[in-house]
Design a protein around this motif. Structure first.
Motif, PDB file in Angstrom:
ATOM      1  N   ASP A  69      -7.024  -2.561   3.876  1.00 48.65           N
ATOM      2  CA  ASP A  69      -5.791  -2.616   4.660  1.00 48.65           C
ATOM      3  C   ASP A  69      -5.649  -1.459   5.640  1.00 48.65           C
ATOM      4  OD1 ASP A  69      -5.049  -4.964   3.451  1.00 48.65           O
ATOM      5  OD2 ASP A  69      -3.766  -4.015   1.948  1.00 48.65           O
ATOM      6  N   GLU A  70      -6.535  -0.482   5.581  1.00 50.98           N
ATOM      7  CA  GLU A  70      -6.469   0.606   6.552  1.00 50.98           C
ATOM      8  C   GLU A  70      -6.861   0.138   7.949  1.00 50.98           C
ATOM      9  OE1 GLU A  70      -8.387   4.299   5.394  1.00 50.98           O
ATOM     10  OE2 GLU A  70      -8.241   3.710   3.283  1.00 50.98           O
ATOM     11  N   GLN A 115      -4.173  10.725  -3.253  1.00 47.40           N
ATOM     12  CA  GLN A 115      -4.473  10.906  -4.672  1.00 47.40           C
ATOM     13  C   GLN A 115      -5.835  10.271  -4.934  1.00 47.40           C
ATOM     14  OE1 GLN A 115      -1.780   8.570  -7.199  1.00 47.40           O
ATOM     15  NE2 GLN A 115      -1.099   7.460  -5.381  1.00 47.40           N
ATOM     16  N   VAL A 116      -6.387  10.542  -6.087  1.00 51.49           N
ATOM     17  CA  VAL A 116      -7.661   9.925  -6.464  1.00 51.49           C
ATOM     18  C   VAL A 116      -7.411   9.071  -7.697  1.00 51.49           C
ATOM     19  CG1 VAL A 116     -10.038  10.297  -7.203  1.00 51.49           C
ATOM     20  CG2 VAL A 116      -9.014  11.810  -5.495  1.00 51.49           C
ATOM     21  N   THR A 117      -7.241   7.787  -7.461  1.00 50.73           N
ATOM     22  CA  THR A 117      -6.958   6.851  -8.554  1.00 50.73           C
ATOM     23  C   THR A 117      -8.106   5.884  -8.795  1.00 50.73           C
ATOM     24  OG1 THR A 117      -5.864   5.347  -7.002  1.00 50.73           O
ATOM     25  CG2 THR A 117      -4.461   6.961  -8.139  1.00 50.73           C
ATOM     26  N   PRO A 148      -4.206   5.629  -0.359  1.00 46.15           N
ATOM     27  CA  PRO A 148      -4.383   7.076  -0.522  1.00 46.15           C
ATOM     28  C   PRO A 148      -5.488   7.675   0.329  1.00 46.15           C
ATOM     29  CG  PRO A 148      -5.268   5.900  -2.423  1.00 46.15           C
ATOM     30  CD  PRO A 148      -4.508   4.898  -1.611  1.00 46.15           C
ATOM     31  N   ASP A 149      -6.474   6.858   0.750  1.00 49.21           N
ATOM     32  CA  ASP A 149      -7.577   7.374   1.556  1.00 49.21           C
ATOM     33  C   ASP A 149      -7.313   7.286   3.053  1.00 49.21           C
ATOM     34  OD1 ASP A 149      -9.143   8.196  -0.527  1.00 49.21           O
ATOM     35  OD2 ASP A 149     -10.389   6.395  -0.583  1.00 49.21           O
ATOM     36  N   GLU A 208       0.884   7.162  11.167  1.00 49.94           N
ATOM     37  CA  GLU A 208       1.780   7.201  10.017  1.00 49.94           C
ATOM     38  C   GLU A 208       1.076   6.661   8.771  1.00 49.94           C
ATOM     39  OE1 GLU A 208       4.769   8.609   9.748  1.00 49.94           O
ATOM     40  OE2 GLU A 208       4.413   9.293  11.809  1.00 49.94           O
ATOM     41  N   PRO A 209       1.157   7.396   7.648  1.00 44.18           N
ATOM     42  CA  PRO A 209       0.515   6.939   6.413  1.00 44.18           C
ATOM     43  C   PRO A 209       1.227   5.725   5.830  1.00 44.18           C
ATOM     44  CG  PRO A 209       1.827   8.895   5.992  1.00 44.18           C
ATOM     45  CD  PRO A 209       1.850   8.679   7.480  1.00 44.18           C
ATOM     46  N   VAL A 210       0.468   4.908   5.121  1.00 43.59           N
ATOM     47  CA  VAL A 210       1.007   3.684   4.514  1.00 43.59           C
ATOM     48  C   VAL A 210       0.966   3.848   2.996  1.00 43.59           C
ATOM     49  CG1 VAL A 210       0.667   1.198   4.217  1.00 43.59           C
ATOM     50  CG2 VAL A 210       0.228   2.269   6.452  1.00 43.59           C
ATOM     51  N   PRO A 211       2.081   3.619   2.309  1.00 46.51           N
ATOM     52  CA  PRO A 211       2.070   3.715   0.838  1.00 46.51           C
ATOM     53  C   PRO A 211       1.029   2.779   0.239  1.00 46.51           C
ATOM     54  CG  PRO A 211       4.325   3.577   1.660  1.00 46.51           C
ATOM     55  CD  PRO A 211       3.433   3.308   2.836  1.00 46.51           C
TER      56      PRO A 211
END
Length: 258
Positions: free
Chosen positions: A84-85, A8-10, A56-57, A50-53
């Motif tokens: 955190d990525e 998403q773009v927040t 979003p990027d 695996e994506p992390v909640p």
């Protein structure tokens, strides 16, 4: 590759990002799956991170590290939203048997600003990565690292302004670079394919090449014929939903150069 499950773009950390414009995560996932399937159909192996909640990027997996000769140079993101990525990427590499891993001292955003060719590692700076990281990367990789200065905020990473086609053959958009860097590029790559503003704006240089197939955004129509004339096979894909965050084919693809 990392699925855009939480895409998403927040927030806005580049000129393409506008939180007021809606993002369709379901469409983004379909476009991402199409790209993944095209890689597999071309005979490539796709590993999944695996994506992390809350990140979003993370779909833009190219930014998480740079791998050359099996050596992993980690990322240190410029913006707090993405900090955190970096450890998530390094955890994946450690779990998959990589042993030469470097956690960087200086800010860099992986393959966003590091672009290896057959002879060199090109290193972009100006908006995200620090010029100081070049010496750090050169020492770790044992390859010459060539600095290039980006001057247009729309092309905030090197991989939005330049792509390697094969060996030391590249395509790039000259106006994204400073005068000195344009001169360096012209000297190093006198036969490069030069992109127009329209194709650069369509993320046409955010492409991935396996030396024959060049996977690029379908909107970058002006690059198709020049690539064919050079013996490449363009593979257009629609990544328009990811464009809303400033990324396309290359941004969602980290290359494991083992």
């Amino acid at each position: 590759m990392c699925p855009p499950a939480h895409f998403q773009v927040t927030y806005s950390i580049n000129p393409w990002m506008d939180p007021a414009k809606p993002v369709d995560t379901a469409v983004a996932l379909l476009q991402w799956e199409d790209l993944r399937d095209r890689y597999r159909a071309l005979g490539h192996t796709v590993e999944i991170l695996e994506p992390v909640p809350g990140l979003p990027d993370m779909v833009f997996s190219a930014n998480g590290a740079t791998v050359v000769d099996g050596k992993v140079f980690g990322a240190r993101f410029a913006n707090a939203e993405r900090w955190d990525e970096a450890p998530a990427h390094l955890e994946w590499f450690r779990a998959h048997g990589y042993t030469e891993i470097h956690e960087p001292e200086h800010v860099n955003e992986g393959e966003g600003d590091f672009t290896p060719t057959a002879s060199w590692v090109l290193a972009g700076a100006g908006f995200r990565s620090s010029p100081a990281v070049r010496a750090e990367a050169q020492e770790f990789f044992g390859r010459p690292v060539i600095g290039l200065e980006l001057i247009d905020p729309r092309y905030y990473h090197l991989d939005t302004a330049l792509a390697v086609l094969d060996g030391d053959e590249v395509m790039y958009y000259p106006e994204a670079f400073s005068a000195g860097s344009r001169a360096v590029l012209a000297r190093m790559f006198p036969d490069a394919l030069l992109a127009t503003e329209d194709d650069a704006r369509a993320f046409g240089l955010n492409a991935v090449s396996d030396g024959l197939h060049v996977i690029l955004p379908v909107q970058a129509t002006g690059l198709v014929q020049p690539l064919r004339e050079r013996g490449f096979e363009p593979v257009p894909v629609d990544m328009s939903e990811l464009h809303k965050a400033g990324g396309s084919v290359k941004c969602v693809t980290q290359e494991l150069r083992d």
